[in-house]
Design a protein around this motif. Structure first.
Motif, PDB file in Angstrom:
ATOM      1  N   GLY A   1     -15.201   2.730  -5.386  1.00 18.41           N
ATOM      2  CA  GLY A   1     -15.027   3.856  -6.296  1.00 18.41           C
ATOM      3  C   GLY A   1     -13.600   4.318  -6.476  1.00 18.41           C
ATOM      4  N   SER A   2     -12.681   3.783  -5.686  1.00 21.02           N
ATOM      5  CA  SER A   2     -11.282   4.252  -5.806  1.00 21.02           C
ATOM      6  C   SER A   2     -10.633   3.640  -7.041  1.00 21.02           C
ATOM      7  N   ASN A   3      -9.523   4.251  -7.467  1.00 20.24           N
ATOM      8  CA  ASN A   3      -8.806   3.672  -8.616  1.00 20.24           C
ATOM      9  C   ASN A   3      -7.674   2.758  -8.134  1.00 20.24           C
ATOM     10  N   ALA A   4      -7.937   2.067  -7.020  1.00 18.76           N
ATOM     11  CA  ALA A   4      -6.894   1.225  -6.423  1.00 18.76           C
ATOM     12  C   ALA A   4      -6.383   0.183  -7.420  1.00 18.76           C
ATOM     13  N   TYR A   5      -7.291  -0.475  -8.104  1.00 20.02           N
ATOM     14  CA  TYR A   5      -6.865  -1.525  -9.033  1.00 20.02           C
ATOM     15  C   TYR A   5      -5.888  -0.977 -10.073  1.00 20.02           C
ATOM     16  N   ALA A   6      -6.202   0.166 -10.619  1.00 19.48           N
ATOM     17  CA  ALA A   6      -5.347   0.739 -11.673  1.00 19.48           C
ATOM     18  C   ALA A   6      -3.942   1.002 -11.155  1.00 19.48           C
TER      19      ALA A   6
ATOM     20  N   VAL B   1      10.479  -4.339  -2.857  1.00 19.08           N
ATOM     21  CA  VAL B   1       9.195  -4.046  -2.219  1.00 19.08           C
ATOM     22  C   VAL B   1       8.733  -2.702  -2.768  1.00 19.08           C
ATOM     23  N   ARG B   2       7.597  -2.702  -3.437  1.00 16.62           N
ATOM     24  CA  ARG B   2       7.077  -1.510  -4.092  1.00 16.62           C
ATOM     25  C   ARG B   2       5.795  -1.040  -3.410  1.00 16.62           C
ATOM     26  N   SER B   3       5.576   0.260  -3.397  1.00 19.94           N
ATOM     27  CA  SER B   3       4.319   0.771  -2.850  1.00 19.94           C
ATOM     28  C   SER B   3       3.476   1.326  -3.997  1.00 19.94           C
ATOM     29  N   SER B   4       2.190   1.050  -3.899  1.00 17.33           N
ATOM     30  CA  SER B   4       1.257   1.541  -4.919  1.00 17.33           C
ATOM     31  C   SER B   4       0.653   2.881  -4.523  1.00 17.33           C
ATOM     32  N   GLU B   5       0.942   3.307  -3.297  1.00 14.69           N
ATOM     33  CA  GLU B   5       0.334   4.528  -2.729  1.00 14.69           C
ATOM     34  C   GLU B   5      -1.198   4.445  -2.705  1.00 14.69           C
ATOM     35  N   VAL B   6      -1.704   3.236  -2.508  1.00 14.52           N
ATOM     36  CA  VAL B   6      -3.125   3.013  -2.223  1.00 14.52           C
ATOM     37  C   VAL B   6      -3.238   2.786  -0.715  1.00 14.52           C
ATOM     38  N   ALA B   7      -3.998   3.623  -0.017  1.00 12.47           N
ATOM     39  CA  ALA B   7      -4.188   3.421   1.418  1.00 12.47           C
ATOM     40  C   ALA B   7      -5.047   2.186   1.651  1.00 12.47           C
ATOM     41  N   VAL B   8      -4.861   1.566   2.823  1.00 15.83           N
ATOM     42  CA  VAL B   8      -5.560   0.314   3.100  1.00 15.83           C
ATOM     43  C   VAL B   8      -7.072   0.483   2.919  1.00 15.83           C
ATOM     44  N   LEU B   9      -7.622   1.562   3.449  1.00 18.75           N
ATOM     45  CA  LEU B   9      -9.084   1.673   3.414  1.00 18.75           C
ATOM     46  C   LEU B   9      -9.611   2.069   2.037  1.00 18.75           C
ATOM     47  N   GLU B  10      -8.758   2.571   1.165  1.00 17.84           N
ATOM     48  CA  GLU B  10      -9.194   2.780  -0.229  1.00 17.84           C
ATOM     49  C   GLU B  10      -9.549   1.454  -0.895  1.00 17.84           C
TER      50      GLU B  10
ATOM     51  N   THR C   1       0.830  -1.200   0.000  1.00 17.25           N
ATOM     52  CA  THR C   1       0.000   0.000   0.000  1.00 17.25           C
ATOM     53  C   THR C   1       0.878   1.269   0.000  1.00 17.25           C
ATOM     54  N   LEU C   2       1.215   1.766   1.185  1.00 20.30           N
ATOM     55  CA  LEU C   2       1.900   3.057   1.290  1.00 20.30           C
ATOM     56  C   LEU C   2       3.405   2.890   1.498  1.00 20.30           C
TER      57      LEU C   2
ATOM     58  N   LEU D   1      -5.490  -9.858 -11.487  1.00 18.90           N
ATOM     59  CA  LEU D   1      -4.128  -9.371 -11.729  1.00 18.90           C
ATOM     60  C   LEU D   1      -3.252 -10.456 -12.337  1.00 18.90           C
ATOM     61  N   SER D   2      -3.440 -11.685 -11.873  1.00 19.51           N
ATOM     62  CA  SER D   2      -2.640 -12.784 -12.413  1.00 19.51           C
ATOM     63  C   SER D   2      -2.954 -12.980 -13.902  1.00 19.51           C
ATOM     64  N   ALA D   3      -4.216 -12.941 -14.228  1.00 20.47           N
ATOM     65  CA  ALA D   3      -4.608 -13.113 -15.633  1.00 20.47           C
ATOM     66  C   ALA D   3      -4.064 -11.968 -16.485  1.00 20.47           C
ATOM     67  N   GLU D   4      -4.150 -10.766 -15.948  1.00 21.28           N
ATOM     68  CA  GLU D   4      -3.725  -9.611 -16.735  1.00 21.28           C
ATOM     69  C   GLU D   4      -2.228  -9.632 -17.034  1.00 21.28           C
TER      70      GLU D   4
END
Lengths: 235, 235, 235, 235, 235, 235
Positions: free
Chosen positions: F152-157, F138-147, F114-115, F189-192
């Protein structure tokens, strides 16, 4: 679910013992296919045996396509990488299986294996897997693999002595038994020493079941990319 | 002095090229016996090929007893440990030879090899030899081994590009070429980039000469203990 | 080919012994120039001596330009990095030479050196070269360097005892002798213990010959960039 | 308390700057003796300079016996081990001081030093101290040491650019400045980038004060055993 | 300057002893606030106690805002990372303080702690700090924390015995005492064994003073980013 | 078989999602008890939250004695060691579960969490487990846990973009998702991306099932020795 439990040496009695241990631990719906190559060394003790068993080992995998996972039932995990290029089904070595499991129930473990000549191969594997820091020491009991098949040998005595030293000198919190042929000694040794004693055969079978349920497959990117078709023809 | 330079794949043109490179660098009194197995994979690209070439590779060693040292001329150093159990004469892998030599003329080196599928095997070797800390990065040029045998391919261009990136991005002070088939490119690449470019074939031949002169032999204690006679019969 | 074998201490008898060992192992066309600084410590035992011998050591290299390679004949490899900035000809330390050679004939080696005060310096070098994982233990025999020059001392007895412990306790497959002054003990110790015993002096001479034949030179990029001309004037 | 702050190069203006920085940070009762050798290289940039400054550096320590601690004010920590054999008073290198302090206020730090030729020496030190895992990257700004003494150079611009890259690319949480000559830039850089920027000179002075108050002295066992009296005579 | 010396267990007599040790070593202008949580375990012996003391520990920090630095006076350094997210003032653990200090006065040190159950936690910390390579061994004296508070116990005898073994077997050049409750034994043990014996409490206090003088603060980037305000409300 | 799947934060919707994922993968006879503490932080993002959730987390374990195994369903594996001192039943963290599983199907994996503030904690764990060498980055996506709880969040993207970079830049052969809240994204994600994507929740549940079947229990020797009864009273 069908799991191929592949003993890479040609000693059928050992294959039977390994297969029986696998069946005892397998879930209800799991079928265990215990097999060994028809040619090659009768025991895997050191680098040369590891190399010489490989074509036979890989042939058994190619000849047994309708399985869901493969266990390589030699504690040296010989052929593990090559097998993963042959199939994307999970392939688990009994050495790595025991190391990973031990790492989740103890801060440090020691390995008790057969002959001194096998120790460096195990140490190389531990480094490669990244788990060398979790292993206090790889110890040899100087019990030859085939002595484990002989009820008259004093194999148990020598192994239990070595475990005693591992607890006293290495501060080991768990013991990993370093040979598939020791699979039937686990419970007695664990009771005697009051700490977890892990056998790689049953660990690997359970990990295969878990992987199949999780639908995890070996990655096809990088080092485990599939063997090109024309390469298979040269086997 | 006689040195067996053993190409583990079955591509005779590559064996010839390797043999020629070895002879160019060998001392006056050194005879180079270049050989390859008669069966097995035509190129070693990844873990499966590494495994499948082993019985042929070890058979060549057993069939060529009257040599003073052996070079395993595959950059993956496949079969190195097994071969050392077969003979106490020095056995040197071209990968390890280049890594050790590079470590004495540069603080850090990068490797430029053939395909991405070979990278993990090289990384494992570097860890095992203890020299991973000296290697800035293992890079793949995406040139297949047999493209190196094809004068019409753009192999040189792709390799030299990758070396450029190694200097710019990895701060590599030397380059190790990660395939026996690149042995004839060394000087041109070194001149172009102004840094040492090492080919494992010639490094290994020179190390064998040094070991023979120093009368150094592989240890018979521990992991390289001799293969018991009865085990040889199963080969 | 001319190789400068540079004993960094000022004890001429030791320089002679080292030079003689180098000449015994050198190839027909190789000339050995054995030399030592005219001022500085008479033996290198620990960090202070390592530092104090450096200007004399580097001056010998500057005063002996017409050589093809340089051996730094102190097991601590003192001045190795500085020397590589002075010339692009190969510069090999006897410590690193022995470690690299031992790594190609044994899974693990132990070092037997002189005094306990020298052990940390050797351990630092092993870490830096990346070969610490190949070394089971650095042991001290508590034989001072100059006792090795005294035929009446019991140096041999203490060294052979320490090797016995290395085999029994460290599972060492080979022994590296940790002082240039032990160069004449190699064969006797190897015969007594039945395992390879390596002397860095002869290893380094052979590696220099190999490097010269391979036309390998120290990289000029990065840490070994040439010393700017004006810096040489301050020496 | 008296602390010798020893600039190992012969550039007096740099000694003054370093001394001033030390005095600004020193406690009320601490006297700073800033000194440099009278002969040797005017700047320490790489392995050769490191070696050539040693006799002068050690002579200053021997000539200044009535101090309570010594700071070696060169970021390469050259001569640190040798100095510790000369006195049991604390001897702290500015490189190690900054690394240790940074490790207690950040998960990871990056180093920004002068020239690329100095990078390997710093990397070796980090490995040796055990703190390599705490350092994300050693970066060079390509600012020569003596450019830092020239107000007209664009040294600041190049250093701040490199810090920007360290934050963006290395995920560095703190920056260690890799040259004693950068001691006056710390606060401005820290304010500009919003993260701790550490200068080794002031870190080392403070650590010396702490060690003296704690009555901690360098161990006399093992590698830092005192130099024997007769060895001092050869200096 | 005000330093909070926070004993994470609830044993007030130990807090007093720690506070007294801190005051003895503190500089003239430094005020020591010794405190402990009002609820939680009376001693920290192993992972469970480490976890259970955390809310109390962090509450003390939140309730004592007007200090310049914080010492966490438990040798396991429990809560160190969490505390650094609560304040940008320096927070130093007594374990890390002793390890860093010992690394600057000895090539290798050994730790002598209380119970075997605490050893893995200390080993994990050493790995994490990067200083595992500097520690020869973590040893337990089998003295429970609260036995150190009992003048009638034979705690001293068991600790000094263990130090003797560390010198003889580990080649330790310094000893780190692995419990805040041993702070009053340092000088006697150091005199008895003739090597530096470090207590983390006084090391940490001195490091805090140094950090405050240097105006060093914990980084706010990355892992020690400040706790968001709404998160504080849940405590 | 009953497995406690313990979400250490107090967000009930996340507990439900985690419980559902666990039930989907559990074997026929396995009952999943999904639970969370009643007080503490609503999400675990960094060191402070890790500490503050511990008493609640450990209380849930003590309040749920009749289970066969425990999953700690926070990717930071917070409280893992403490929990193992409370019970000898297997306790598996979802971080370690995913790392171990990934190590058996890929040469190297990258983590996407996440962060940025959580990255150092994960890196510490990887080092401690010994598996840092298997993790490319170890990479962060900057998606907060509660997002992740907000459709409606763009967490997946953001997560899928980061995976793309991991494949291209890190040569990752598999991806480990670094948050329990991502458990429902695995298959897509695995399929993609055409490579294994591992979620720790399901890995840990399967490992618990395996451990229970194998009758493996946490060692009672050393670091995981049982908490003394009187210590439990202070909780």
């Amino acid at each position: 679910m069908r799991i191929l439990v592949l003993n890479p040496n040609t000693t059928a009695s050992m294959t039977e013992k390994i297969g029986a241990a696998a069946r005892r631990i397998a879930s209800a719906g799991t079928e265990i296919i215990a097999a060994n190559p028809t040619s090659g060394p009768p025991s895997i003790e050191g680098f040369y045996d590891e190399a010489m068993c490989l074509p036979g080992l890989l042939q058994v995998i190619r000849d047994t396509p309708d399985v869901d996972a493969v266990v390589i039932a030699c504690f040296d995990d010989t052929g593990l990488d090559a097998a993963r290029c042959l199939t994307d089904k999970p392939v688990i070595g009994i050495g790595e299986a025991a190391y990973h499991m031990a790492s989740m129930i103890a801060n440090k473990f020691s390995v008790v294996t057969t002959l001194a000549r096998s120790v460096p191969a195990l140490e190389h594997n531990l480094h490669r897997y990244g788990l060398a820091a979790r292993c206090a020491r790889v110890r040899s009991s100087e019990v030859a693999v085939l002595e484990l098949e002989d009820p008259g040998s004093n194999a148990y005595a020598r192994i239990t002595d070595e475990i005693g030293r591992a607890v006293a000198e290495d501060r080991a919190e768990a013991i990993v038994l370093g040979c598939a042929g020791m699979t039937d000694l686990t419970e007695r040794l664990s009771a005697e020493h009051g700490l977890p004693v892990l056998d790689g055969v049953v660990c690997a079978v359970s990990l295969c079941e878990a992987m199949v349920r999780l639908r995890l497959r070996t990655s096809r990117l990088g080092g485990y990319a599939p063997v090109p078709r024309q390469k298979l023809a040269y086997a």
